[in-house]
Write a protein that holds these residues in place. Structure first.
Motif, PDB file in Angstrom:
ATOM      1  N   HIS A 146       0.847  -1.198   0.000  1.00 35.78           N
ATOM      2  CA  HIS A 146       0.000   0.000   0.000  1.00 35.78           C
ATOM      3  C   HIS A 146       0.880   1.245   0.000  1.00 35.78           C
ATOM      4  CE1 HIS A 146      -2.893   3.004   1.509  1.00 35.78           C
ATOM      5  NE2 HIS A 146      -3.809   2.219   0.963  1.00 35.78           N
ATOM      6  N   GLU A 147       0.367   2.300  -0.629  1.00 32.78           N
ATOM      7  CA  GLU A 147       1.145   3.532  -0.787  1.00 32.78           C
ATOM      8  C   GLU A 147       1.627   4.094   0.548  1.00 32.78           C
ATOM      9  OE1 GLU A 147       2.246   4.970  -3.541  1.00 32.78           O
ATOM     10  OE2 GLU A 147       1.407   3.273  -4.639  1.00 32.78           O
ATOM     11  N   SER A 148       0.800   4.009   1.597  1.00 28.24           N
ATOM     12  CA  SER A 148       1.201   4.558   2.896  1.00 28.24           C
ATOM     13  C   SER A 148       2.396   3.815   3.470  1.00 28.24           C
ATOM     14  CB  SER A 148       0.023   4.499   3.881  1.00 28.24           C
ATOM     15  OG  SER A 148      -0.384   3.158   4.108  1.00 28.24           O
ATOM     16  N   PHE A 149       2.570   2.541   3.104  1.00 21.19           N
ATOM     17  CA  PHE A 149       3.707   1.776   3.608  1.00 21.19           C
ATOM     18  C   PHE A 149       4.959   2.018   2.776  1.00 21.19           C
ATOM     19  CE2 PHE A 149       0.651  -0.019   6.277  1.00 21.19           C
ATOM     20  CZ  PHE A 149       1.264  -0.827   7.214  1.00 21.19           C
ATOM     21  N   LYS A 150       4.771   2.430   1.538  1.00 18.93           N
ATOM     22  CA  LYS A 150       5.940   2.768   0.723  1.00 18.93           C
ATOM     23  C   LYS A 150       6.663   3.974   1.307  1.00 18.93           C
ATOM     24  CE  LYS A 150       4.139   0.847  -3.580  1.00 18.93           C
ATOM     25  NZ  LYS A 150       3.659   1.107  -4.956  1.00 18.93           N
ATOM     26  N   VAL A 163       9.803 -10.523  11.662  1.00 23.82           N
ATOM     27  CA  VAL A 163       8.965  -9.538  12.348  1.00 23.82           C
ATOM     28  C   VAL A 163       9.454  -9.450  13.782  1.00 23.82           C
ATOM     29  CG1 VAL A 163       6.654  -8.991  13.170  1.00 23.82           C
ATOM     30  CG2 VAL A 163       6.953  -9.915  10.873  1.00 23.82           C
ATOM     31  N   ASN A 164       9.782  -8.243  14.217  1.00 24.68           N
ATOM     32  CA  ASN A 164      10.362  -8.023  15.559  1.00 24.68           C
ATOM     33  C   ASN A 164      11.603  -8.876  15.776  1.00 24.68           C
ATOM     34  OD1 ASN A 164       8.266  -6.249  16.050  1.00 24.68           O
ATOM     35  ND2 ASN A 164       7.067  -7.705  17.260  1.00 24.68           N
ATOM     36  N   GLY A 165      12.384  -9.060  14.717  1.00 22.71           N
ATOM     37  CA  GLY A 165      13.645  -9.794  14.812  1.00 22.71           C
ATOM     38  C   GLY A 165      13.521 -11.301  14.765  1.00 22.71           C
ATOM     39  N   THR A 184       7.044  -3.816  15.811  1.00 25.73           N
ATOM     40  CA  THR A 184       7.922  -2.640  15.845  1.00 25.73           C
ATOM     41  C   THR A 184       8.854  -2.587  14.635  1.00 25.73           C
ATOM     42  OG1 THR A 184       9.499  -3.868  17.226  1.00 25.73           O
ATOM     43  CG2 THR A 184       7.865  -2.486  18.360  1.00 25.73           C
ATOM     44  N   THR A 185       9.309  -3.772  14.180  1.00 28.12           N
ATOM     45  CA  THR A 185      10.203  -3.813  13.010  1.00 28.12           C
ATOM     46  C   THR A 185       9.810  -4.961  12.088  1.00 28.12           C
ATOM     47  OG1 THR A 185      11.822  -5.251  14.128  1.00 28.12           O
ATOM     48  CG2 THR A 185      12.161  -2.862  14.297  1.00 28.12           C
ATOM     49  N   VAL A 186      10.046  -4.740  10.790  1.00 29.74           N
ATOM     50  CA  VAL A 186       9.831  -5.780   9.781  1.00 29.74           C
ATOM     51  C   VAL A 186      11.070  -5.816   8.893  1.00 29.74           C
ATOM     52  CG1 VAL A 186       8.428  -6.587   7.852  1.00 29.74           C
ATOM     53  CG2 VAL A 186       7.328  -5.423   9.786  1.00 29.74           C
ATOM     54  N   GLU A 187      11.673  -6.999   8.806  1.00 26.49           N
ATOM     55  CA  GLU A 187      12.828  -7.160   7.918  1.00 26.49           C
ATOM     56  C   GLU A 187      12.357  -7.714   6.584  1.00 26.49           C
ATOM     57  OE1 GLU A 187      16.758  -9.978   7.553  1.00 26.49           O
ATOM     58  OE2 GLU A 187      16.359  -9.082   9.526  1.00 26.49           O
ATOM     59  N   THR A 197      15.771  -3.615   7.475  1.00 25.78           N
ATOM     60  CA  THR A 197      14.889  -3.673   8.641  1.00 25.78           C
ATOM     61  C   THR A 197      14.206  -2.323   8.786  1.00 25.78           C
ATOM     62  OG1 THR A 197      16.316  -5.286   9.764  1.00 25.78           O
ATOM     63  CG2 THR A 197      14.757  -4.068  11.115  1.00 25.78           C
ATOM     64  N   ILE A 198      12.884  -2.343   8.661  1.00 25.17           N
ATOM     65  CA  ILE A 198      12.111  -1.106   8.632  1.00 25.17           C
ATOM     66  C   ILE A 198      11.318  -0.972   9.932  1.00 25.17           C
ATOM     67  CG2 ILE A 198      10.275   0.152   7.425  1.00 25.17           C
ATOM     68  CD1 ILE A 198      11.094  -1.357   4.884  1.00 25.17           C
ATOM     69  N   SER A 199      11.410   0.188  10.557  1.00 29.78           N
ATOM     70  CA  SER A 199      10.658   0.454  11.785  1.00 29.78           C
ATOM     71  C   SER A 199       9.208   0.798  11.442  1.00 29.78           C
ATOM     72  CB  SER A 199      11.293   1.604  12.571  1.00 29.78           C
ATOM     73  OG  SER A 199      12.598   1.259  12.994  1.00 29.78           O
ATOM     74  N   VAL A 200       8.309   0.297  12.272  1.00 24.88           N
ATOM     75  CA  VAL A 200       6.878   0.508  12.061  1.00 24.88           C
ATOM     76  C   VAL A 200       6.349   1.383  13.197  1.00 24.88           C
ATOM     77  CG1 VAL A 200       4.625  -0.626  11.894  1.00 24.88           C
ATOM     78  CG2 VAL A 200       6.650  -1.705  10.893  1.00 24.88           C
ATOM     79  N   PRO A 201       5.517   2.397  12.909  1.00 28.43           N
ATOM     80  CA  PRO A 201       4.970   3.253  13.978  1.00 28.43           C
ATOM     81  C   PRO A 201       4.222   2.441  15.027  1.00 28.43           C
ATOM     82  CG  PRO A 201       4.549   4.220  11.830  1.00 28.43           C
ATOM     83  CD  PRO A 201       5.117   2.851  11.572  1.00 28.43           C
ATOM     84  N   GLU A 202       4.285   2.900  16.263  1.00 28.63           N
ATOM     85  CA  GLU A 202       3.693   2.159  17.377  1.00 28.63           C
ATOM     86  C   GLU A 202       2.189   1.982  17.223  1.00 28.63           C
ATOM     87  OE1 GLU A 202       3.448   2.507  22.287  1.00 28.63           O
ATOM     88  OE2 GLU A 202       4.577   3.958  21.093  1.00 28.63           O
ATOM     89  N   ASP A 203       1.492   2.975  16.682  1.00 29.38           N
ATOM     90  CA  ASP A 203       0.034   2.925  16.564  1.00 29.38           C
ATOM     91  C   ASP A 203      -0.418   2.500  15.177  1.00 29.38           C
ATOM     92  OD1 ASP A 203       0.936   5.141  15.240  1.00 29.38           O
ATOM     93  OD2 ASP A 203      -0.668   6.473  15.949  1.00 29.38           O
ATOM     94  N   ILE A 204       0.381   1.697  14.496  1.00 26.76           N
ATOM     95  CA  ILE A 204       0.095   1.346  13.103  1.00 26.76           C
ATOM     96  C   ILE A 204      -1.239   0.617  12.958  1.00 26.76           C
ATOM     97  CG2 ILE A 204       1.343  -0.856  13.196  1.00 26.76           C
ATOM     98  CD1 ILE A 204       1.143   1.609  10.219  1.00 26.76           C
TER      99      ILE A 204
END
Length: 438
Positions: A146-150, A163-165, A184-187, A197-204
């Motif tokens: 999705h565009e918001s994740f790009k 996911v989360n290591g 929190t993170t997705v590799e 490894t991309i950080s994901v916002p806490e309230d995603i």
């Protein structure tokens, strides 16, 4: 048989099994503690019963209103509101005469049975059927993003590695994790061969839910039809298996998710399709159904790994699977209290739609186990008239050393009953609204 009746039969059978076993969870410890059970009913017998027979001191029956079931235990303030009995001096066989710990076991019995039953069904399903997984290796084309994740750094074609290591066993679960778990993170492995490894916002999860982005990751699949649903708009229009979708509403379509997005955004207008069939170009105009779909499924270009389990592995994995289902259901409850979530609450219609259109024992038992877990959680909520409400009063009694005032319990029971009726009407009202207006 009409799909509606297939779903209805499955729903009634599933609920009948779960209700009877839930009430047995109350009935058996009550009997063990020599507490009189006056009634044991599947469904509610408002004014009359479809069947009833008295055996010993208990009347067993089937009511006509399929909204649940109940056991009526002597000397207990419940939905029957039997004030005449409660006004008399306590008898040794009554619920109110038993020690607090016995009453607590009786009240927790139904929820306990539902939890155990859900875990047991999942165990037997894994032992009998095994389980399917999609790994990064078996889905080399990765996901459309999705565009918001790009904007976070994800790219079309990404493969989910961790996911989360932790290594991610089933990559198609990524959307569920983002919505219901603390990610929190997705590799990922990009198509150029680099990992990131991309950080994901806490309230995603809440952000996606409010924005309606429930599937930010969709498998990259070619727009080739594999299944055409019977009696669907697609079948009536003449679409066939192996048709390749080339254009939708005049726009070139390279992947399946592009096709589904354009169909869903058609807003009740016919969809113009151009498909390739055996080298021939054919045009179609198809009006989607009330759910904005035309009834086709894609030819998947990734493999599914099937895993079988020993009996012991099934027990451990089934329990873990059941726990994850319960945890995810509890986690999604926070969305109910949003404006978007309240409109999605469903009643018996929504539950019935969990079952497939055709009879399938695997799907039946998977859905039955899921509903069993839901019933356990819903019943333990601290609402008077539910098992959880009774448990709250019993815990208060155990801590304080004195019984709650019976008048307070009676009023609480009445308030709880009206709350439940309101929730049932609201949930089933949502079903009716969606049926009428889509």
């Amino acid at each position: 048989m009409d799909p509606f009746f297939v779903k209805a039969i499955q729903l009634i059978l599933s609920l009948s099994i779960l209700i009877v076993l839930h009430e047995l969870g109350h009935f058996i410890p009550a009997k063990l503690f020599k507490t009189r059970v006056e009634k044991f009913y599947l469904f509610f017998d408002v004014k009359f019963s479809l069947f009833k027979k008295k055996i010993g001191e208990t009347t067993y029956g089937i009511g006509w209103l399929p909204l649940g079931g109940y056991v009526k235990i002597s000397g207990m303030i419940d939905e029957s509101m039997d004030k005449e009995q409660m006004a008399k001096p306590p008898e040794p066989w009554e619920f109110r005469s038993k020690p607090t710990w016995q009453r607590l076991i009786i009240m927790l019995g139904g929820v306990t049975v539902n939890i155990i039953l859900g875990f047991l069904i999942y165990t037997l399903i894994l032992f009998n059927y095994g389980r399917d997984f999609v790994t990064p290796e078996t889905m080399p084309d990765g996901f459309a993003v999705h565009e918001s994740f790009k904007e976070m750094g994800f790219q079309d074609g990404d493969q989910i590695l961790k996911v989360n290591g932790e290594p991610f066993e089933n990559v198609t679960d990524i959307n569920k994790y983002l919505l219901l778990r603390d990610v929190t993170t997705v590799e990922v492995l990009h198509q150029n061969g680099s990992t990131e490894t991309i950080s994901v916002p806490e309230d995603i999860g809440m952000t996606n839910f409010k924005a309606g982005i429930l599937e930010p990751f969709v498998p990259l699949v070619n727009p080739v039809i594999d299944v055409v649903a019977p009696d669907s708009p697609a079948e009536k229009a003449g679409l066939q298996k192996e048709d390749r979708i080339v254009f939708v509403n005049g726009e070139e379509t390279n992947f399946w998710h592009e096709f589904t997005q354009k169909v869903k955004s058609s807003t009740d207008e016919p969809v113009s399709l151009v498909v390739e069939r055996n080298g021939e170009i054919i045009n179609f105009d198809i009006k989607p159904d009330e759910n904005n779909v035309i009834g086709v499924a894609p030819l998947l270009n990734f493999d599914v790994v099937h895993k079988k389990y020993t009996l012991w592995e099934s027990i451990t994995q089934g329990s873990s699977f059941g726990y994850d289902i319960l945890r995810d259901y509890v986690a999604q409850f926070k969305y109910v209290f949003t404006q978007e979530g309240a409109t999605q609450v469903g009643g018996f219609g929504a539950i019935g739609n969990l079952f497939p259109d055709t009879w399938d024992w695997y799907s039946f038992w998977m859905t039955t186990a899921f509903i069993s877990i839901i019933l356990a959680f819903m019943n333990i909520l601290p609402i008077p008239a539910l098992d959880g409400g009774h448990v709250v009063f019993l815990l208060y009694e155990m801590v304080s050393g004195r019984k709650p005032n019976e008048k307070v319990m009676e009023y609480a029971q009445m308030i709880g009953f009206f709350i439940l009726i309101a929730l049932v009407l609201f949930a089933n009202g949502n079903d009716v609204y969606r049926w009428l207006f889509g």
